[in-house]
Design an enzyme around this catalytic site. Sequence first.
Site, PDB file in Angstrom:
ATOM      1  N   GLU A  11      33.392  37.550 -18.937  1.00  0.00           N
ATOM      2  CA  GLU A  11      32.858  36.165 -18.892  1.00  0.00           C
ATOM      3  C   GLU A  11      31.495  36.146 -18.186  1.00  0.00           C
ATOM      4  O   GLU A  11      30.561  35.478 -18.637  1.00  0.00           O
ATOM      5  CB  GLU A  11      33.860  35.255 -18.165  1.00  0.00           C
ATOM      6  CG  GLU A  11      33.395  33.840 -17.942  1.00  0.00           C
ATOM      7  CD  GLU A  11      33.724  32.878 -19.072  1.00  0.00           C
ATOM      8  OE1 GLU A  11      34.884  32.825 -19.503  1.00  0.00           O
ATOM      9  OE2 GLU A  11      32.800  32.176 -19.519  1.00  0.00           O
ATOM     10  N   HIS A  70      38.951  42.208 -23.790  1.00  0.00           N
ATOM     11  CA  HIS A  70      39.061  40.911 -24.464  1.00  0.00           C
ATOM     12  C   HIS A  70      39.058  41.179 -25.962  1.00  0.00           C
ATOM     13  O   HIS A  70      38.430  42.121 -26.430  1.00  0.00           O
ATOM     14  CB  HIS A  70      37.828  40.079 -24.075  1.00  0.00           C
ATOM     15  CG  HIS A  70      38.045  38.605 -24.113  1.00  0.00           C
ATOM     16  ND1 HIS A  70      37.092  37.734 -24.582  1.00  0.00           N
ATOM     17  CD2 HIS A  70      39.094  37.848 -23.735  1.00  0.00           C
ATOM     18  CE1 HIS A  70      37.541  36.501 -24.475  1.00  0.00           C
ATOM     19  NE2 HIS A  70      38.747  36.537 -23.968  1.00  0.00           N
ATOM     20  N   HIS A 295      24.789  19.645  16.557  1.00  0.00           N
ATOM     21  CA  HIS A 295      25.709  20.638  15.983  1.00  0.00           C
ATOM     22  C   HIS A 295      25.578  21.963  16.714  1.00  0.00           C
ATOM     23  O   HIS A 295      26.579  22.593  17.062  1.00  0.00           O
ATOM     24  CB  HIS A 295      25.380  20.861  14.497  1.00  0.00           C
ATOM     25  CG  HIS A 295      25.855  19.755  13.612  1.00  0.00           C
ATOM     26  ND1 HIS A 295      26.679  19.967  12.535  1.00  0.00           N
ATOM     27  CD2 HIS A 295      25.620  18.431  13.644  1.00  0.00           C
ATOM     28  CE1 HIS A 295      26.929  18.817  11.945  1.00  0.00           C
ATOM     29  NE2 HIS A 295      26.291  17.866  12.600  1.00  0.00           N
TER      30      HIS A 295
HETATM   31  C1  HCA Z   1      35.469  32.901 -24.543  1.00  0.00           C
HETATM   32  C2  HCA Z   1      36.196  31.655 -24.098  1.00  0.00           C
HETATM   33  C3  HCA Z   1      37.122  31.851 -22.924  1.00  0.00           C
HETATM   34  C4  HCA Z   1      38.325  32.703 -23.270  1.00  0.00           C
HETATM   35  C5  HCA Z   1      39.338  32.848 -22.196  1.00  0.00           C
HETATM   36  C6  HCA Z   1      40.471  33.801 -22.515  1.00  0.00           C
HETATM   37  C7  HCA Z   1      37.529  30.424 -22.485  1.00  0.00           C
HETATM   38  O1  HCA Z   1      34.373  33.161 -24.040  1.00  0.00           O
HETATM   39  O2  HCA Z   1      35.975  33.608 -25.400  1.00  0.00           O
HETATM   40  O3  HCA Z   1      40.403  34.525 -23.501  1.00  0.00           O
HETATM   41  O4  HCA Z   1      41.439  33.830 -21.751  1.00  0.00           O
HETATM   42  O5  HCA Z   1      36.970  29.913 -21.532  1.00  0.00           O
HETATM   43  O6  HCA Z   1      38.368  29.839 -23.171  1.00  0.00           O
HETATM   44  O7  HCA Z   1      36.415  32.450 -21.845  1.00  0.00           O
HETATM   45 CU    CU Z   2      35.846  31.195 -20.273  1.00  0.00          CU
END
Ligand code: HCA
Ligand code: CU
Length: 391
Positions: A11, A70, A295
């Site tokens: 992410e 992922h 403070h």
């Molecule tokens: C993405 C979206 C995701 C997926 C989260 C996950 C989201 O970038 O693919 O696969 O658990 O926020 O829904 O990050």
């Molecule tokens: Cu996400």
Amino acid sequence: MVKILDTTLREGEQTPGVYFNIHIKMAIAELLDQIGVDIIEAGHPAVTPEIYKAVNEISKRETKALIGAHSRSLEKDVDLAIECGVDFLGIFYCVSEERLVHHSKNLSLAIDQITRVIQYAREKDPEITIRYTPEDTVRSPWKNVLTAASEAAKAGANIISIADTTGYMIPGTERSMYDYIRRLKDELSGMGLYPEIAVHCHNDRGLALANALDGFRAGADIIDVSVMGLGERAGIVDLASILAVLSKDFNEDNRWNLKKIPELYNLISRFSGVPIPANFPFIGEKAFTHCAGVHSQAFIQNPFHYQSVDPEIFGRKASISLDHMSGVSSVKYSLEQIGEADADDELIREVLNNVKTIGQTGRVVDIEELKYIVRYLKKKRLKGQKIKNEG
Ligand code: HCA
Ligand code: CU
């Protein structure tokens, strides 16, 4: 005990303009492992050959943390992830009505695809931990989510993740993550299904941390985070913040090596090109710096007058800022820090005047500059005395 899944490498790399070279990814994974996160989501191998290589190499390292990939709900993505030898596979497929229409699928066709891919992964690797995420979970129809989640669990998913993909939830309202998780756990257990539940909270409304804590209080087993909350748009839950709050306020003490956090944050900030704001909770340069005279005076008597978290948990120290807000006690305290504890009242007053004048230009006097100010004032005084004596 709640588990932490760090997704800085997946992410976090979706932050516009952020790319980590493989040697940096390795260093990040090593630090995350030393800090003690449970799962490191290392990337989506189908995205680029570089990401494939990084996931592959990270998963070959000796780590306590599970290494994850992922994956879309497609056999070809699963193949790449399994080739990399990951311990954990996160499969996502959105079941909102809009997305189903967009993919020309009805719910039943979508669920066929989700369960087929989960079963495929399970057969290829019986040991792998599988997470299924109905992306944009919280804005999707409940019936679709419950059906997809229960079928995914029956097909072999160990974890169902509740994604607040657009940062839509608000604690204490009808959009409560707490209520959502409670209801999901109830309804799944009513079907005899007990998958682990994860929460993935985006920060579009600045509520990611609050929603993740809501999920945790409702019994979520896994919380997704990233360093500095990096991720799409406003990002997700910040790693340091959730670890600090869980440690200090929810009896999850001593589970993580928090002293390694500043090193990790400096590494990420440097190589992501995203600066750490000075007031960033726990990690920002000024997160433990006291400013106003009142403070600072109270802080000197007892640091906890104006602190509810000990900076020491991150190996950090509190400090006092010298600027236009300072008073006599801030100056005295700072003079003690530079070995000038016996400064007389006149010197203290002169230093304070200088500090206030500089502060009004929007600048802070740090300890180094304070030494120069003191040296200057002392020399000036000596010279003045000499002229007086000669005259
Ligand atoms: C993405 C979206 C995701 C997926 C989260 C996950 C989201 O970038 O693919 O696969 O658990 O926020 O829904 O990050
Ligand atoms: Cu996400």
